[in-house]
Design an enzyme around this catalytic site. Structure first.
Site, PDB file in Angstrom:
ATOM      1  N   GLY A   1       0.784  -1.230   0.000  1.00 38.66           N
ATOM      2  CA  GLY A   1       0.000   0.000   0.000  1.00 38.66           C
ATOM      3  C   GLY A   1       0.814   1.276   0.000  1.00 38.66           C
ATOM      4  O   GLY A   1       0.256   2.372  -0.100  1.00 38.66           O
TER       5      GLY A   1
ATOM      6  N   ARG B   1       6.861 -16.145  -4.151  1.00 34.93           N
ATOM      7  CA  ARG B   1       7.183 -16.814  -2.890  1.00 34.93           C
ATOM      8  C   ARG B   1       5.949 -17.515  -2.368  1.00 34.93           C
ATOM      9  O   ARG B   1       4.873 -17.428  -2.945  1.00 34.93           O
ATOM     10  CB  ARG B   1       7.654 -15.784  -1.859  1.00 34.93           C
ATOM     11  CG  ARG B   1       6.630 -14.654  -1.674  1.00 34.93           C
ATOM     12  CD  ARG B   1       6.932 -13.767  -0.509  1.00 34.93           C
ATOM     13  NE  ARG B   1       6.138 -12.548  -0.508  1.00 34.93           N
ATOM     14  CZ  ARG B   1       4.881 -12.459  -0.108  1.00 34.93           C
ATOM     15  NH1 ARG B   1       4.239 -13.545   0.315  1.00 34.93           N
ATOM     16  NH2 ARG B   1       4.230 -11.316  -0.133  1.00 34.93           N
TER      17      ARG B   1
END
Length: 453
Positions: A171, A297
């Protein structure tokens, strides 16, 4: 029967907390020796206690320990570890770390440094997605640095627009311009924030969707041109772009949509030659998917995918990194039931202020379909230096309704004394009519919190 890939004799786990414990368990089930690295603040952590060997790599600040590449490399050499699992966060998406390990003959359990770089740059990731046939959000084709270019792009795609940091995440470096009058200030602020957070002020512009859901597809590639998908997760319940509650399958996605989009992303990841676990993330609105990023990941929320597929994702990561390929094919995958994960953070459930300290009482729920991933225990002191996540409650049921009922019961059983946690927030969410109906988007939780503040 799963057996340990023969090339790995010892895996070093370059992380901490619940994910380090999660990886350790997978290694033990495969018969692979483990090395835990830890800061001085984590000397009493559960994964350190359970690992075959442990190495202290520095003082509490992450930059001096969990982000200290020379110290982690030295720990590999001291212990003879021939592979490193990075977990998530810290060095898990650090291409330089992957390259350095490879240069020293140590296997990074994850994708190549080149693939990490491609997907770590949001602009390049979007270009790659377009090339691979993945639908994207309308927006600029590259970085935007001036008001004139920004206005041209914004007018082409239509307001509102969102400006995002090319090297960003979480963000930071994101600003919304709802009208042309907002654009210049939003661009300036986004670039300044991106520079401060990531050392790179490159930003790009995308169409801002009003009420989208956040849908992500779990993928796994063998590095040799083949890949599979394991369905989607709905991560729309977020606060400040941080996920709070995730579920799979999404209440908003049909089986046909899952098959179509899953097929698209699996083919794309195969064509990329990607190795290991990854997550392709989308905004979803009005029946359309729009690519936003790929995480190279394992994700925090991976257990709900494991719950509905009965596939150990860490086991698959290790197999692929060892050159043994995937143990399953797409046609072998079956989706069963519904799963929800609640992130349990050491935070005030109303203000979200961190709440480190001594856990004086700790009791986890149990029973059919209930899993708790946590490194916490009674007498453990939560350090103030790291992420506030202390555990994950994962619940699985034959239907979403059964899953919600089981989750309600499990939350009532969960006891953490001595610190504040977000368990009360989840108890509130599980009883909310909108959540019960699956009627929410990425803005829903922040609106609810603003109303109840």
């Amino acid at each position: 029967m799963n057996t340990a890939p023969t090339m790995f004799s010892k895996i070093l786990i370059a992380n901490r907390g619940e994910i380090a414990l999660r990886v350790l368990r997978a290694c033990k089930e495969l018969g692979i020796a483990t090395v835990a690295v830890h800061s001085t603040a984590d000397a009493d952590a559960m994964h350190v206690r359970l690992a075959d060997e442990s190495v202290c790599i520095g003082p509490p600040p992450a930059r001096d320990s969990y982000l200290n590449i020379p110290q982690i490399l030295a720990a590999c050499e001291i212990t003879g570890a021939d592979a490193v699992h990075p977990g998530y966060g810290f060095l898990s998406e650090n291409a330089r770390f992957a390259d350095i390990l490879a240069a020293h003959g140590i296997t990074f359990i994850g994708p190549s440094g080149d693939h990490i770089r491609i997907m770590g740059d949001k602009i390049e990731a979007k270009r790659t997605a377009v090339r691979l046939g993945i639908p994207v959000v309308p927006g600029s084709k590259g970085a935007i640095s001036d008001d004139v270019t920004a206005a041209k792009v914004a007018n082409e795609i239509g307001f509102p627009v969102i400006i995002k940091a090319a090297a960003g995440g979480g963000g930071r470096g994101m600003k919304v311009a709802r009208t042309a009058d907002d654009l210049s200030e939003a661009l300036s602020n986004a670039r300044a924030e991106a520079k401060a957070a990531f050392g790179d002020d490159s930003v790009y512009i995308e169409k801002y969707l009003g009420k989208p859901r956040h849908i992500e597809f779990q993928v796994m590639g063998d590095g040799k041109g083949s890949a599979i998908h394991l369905g989607e997760r709905d991560c729309s319940l977020q606060r400040r772009h941080q996920k709070v509650w995730e579920e799979s399958p999404s209440p908003a996605i049909s089986a046909e949509q899952r098959e179509r989009m899953g097929g698209i992303v699996a083919k794309a990841i195969g064509d990329l030659g990607y190795a290991g676990a990854g997550t392709v993330e989308f905004l979803y609105e009005d029946g359309e998917f729009y690519f936003i990023e790929m995480n190279t990941r394992l994700q925090v929320e991976h257990p709900i995918t494991e719950a509905i597929t009965d596939i150990d994702l860490v086991n698959e990561q290790i197999r692929v990194a060892a050159g043994a390929g995937l143990s399953i094919k797409q046609e072998d995958i079956r989706f069963f039931g519904h799963a929800i994960e609640c992130r349990i953070n050491a935070e005030n459930p109303k203000t979200f202020a961190p709440s480190p300290g001594l856990i004086t009482g700790f009791h986890t729920p149990g029973g059919l379909g209930v899993r708790v991933d946590s490194g916490a225990y009674q007498g453990y002191r939560i350090p103030p230096y790291y992420d506030s996540l202390i555990g994950k409650l994962i619940v699985h049921g034959r239907t979403r309704q059964e899953c919600m009922m089981r989750l309600r019961r499990a939350l009532d059983e969960f006891v953490v004394d001595g610190i504040q946690t977000t368990i009360p927030l989840h108890r509130d969410l599980v009883n909310d009519p909108d959540i019960a109906e699956g009627n929410y988007d990425i803005h829903w939780l922040e609106k609810k919190l603003a109303i109840t503040a």
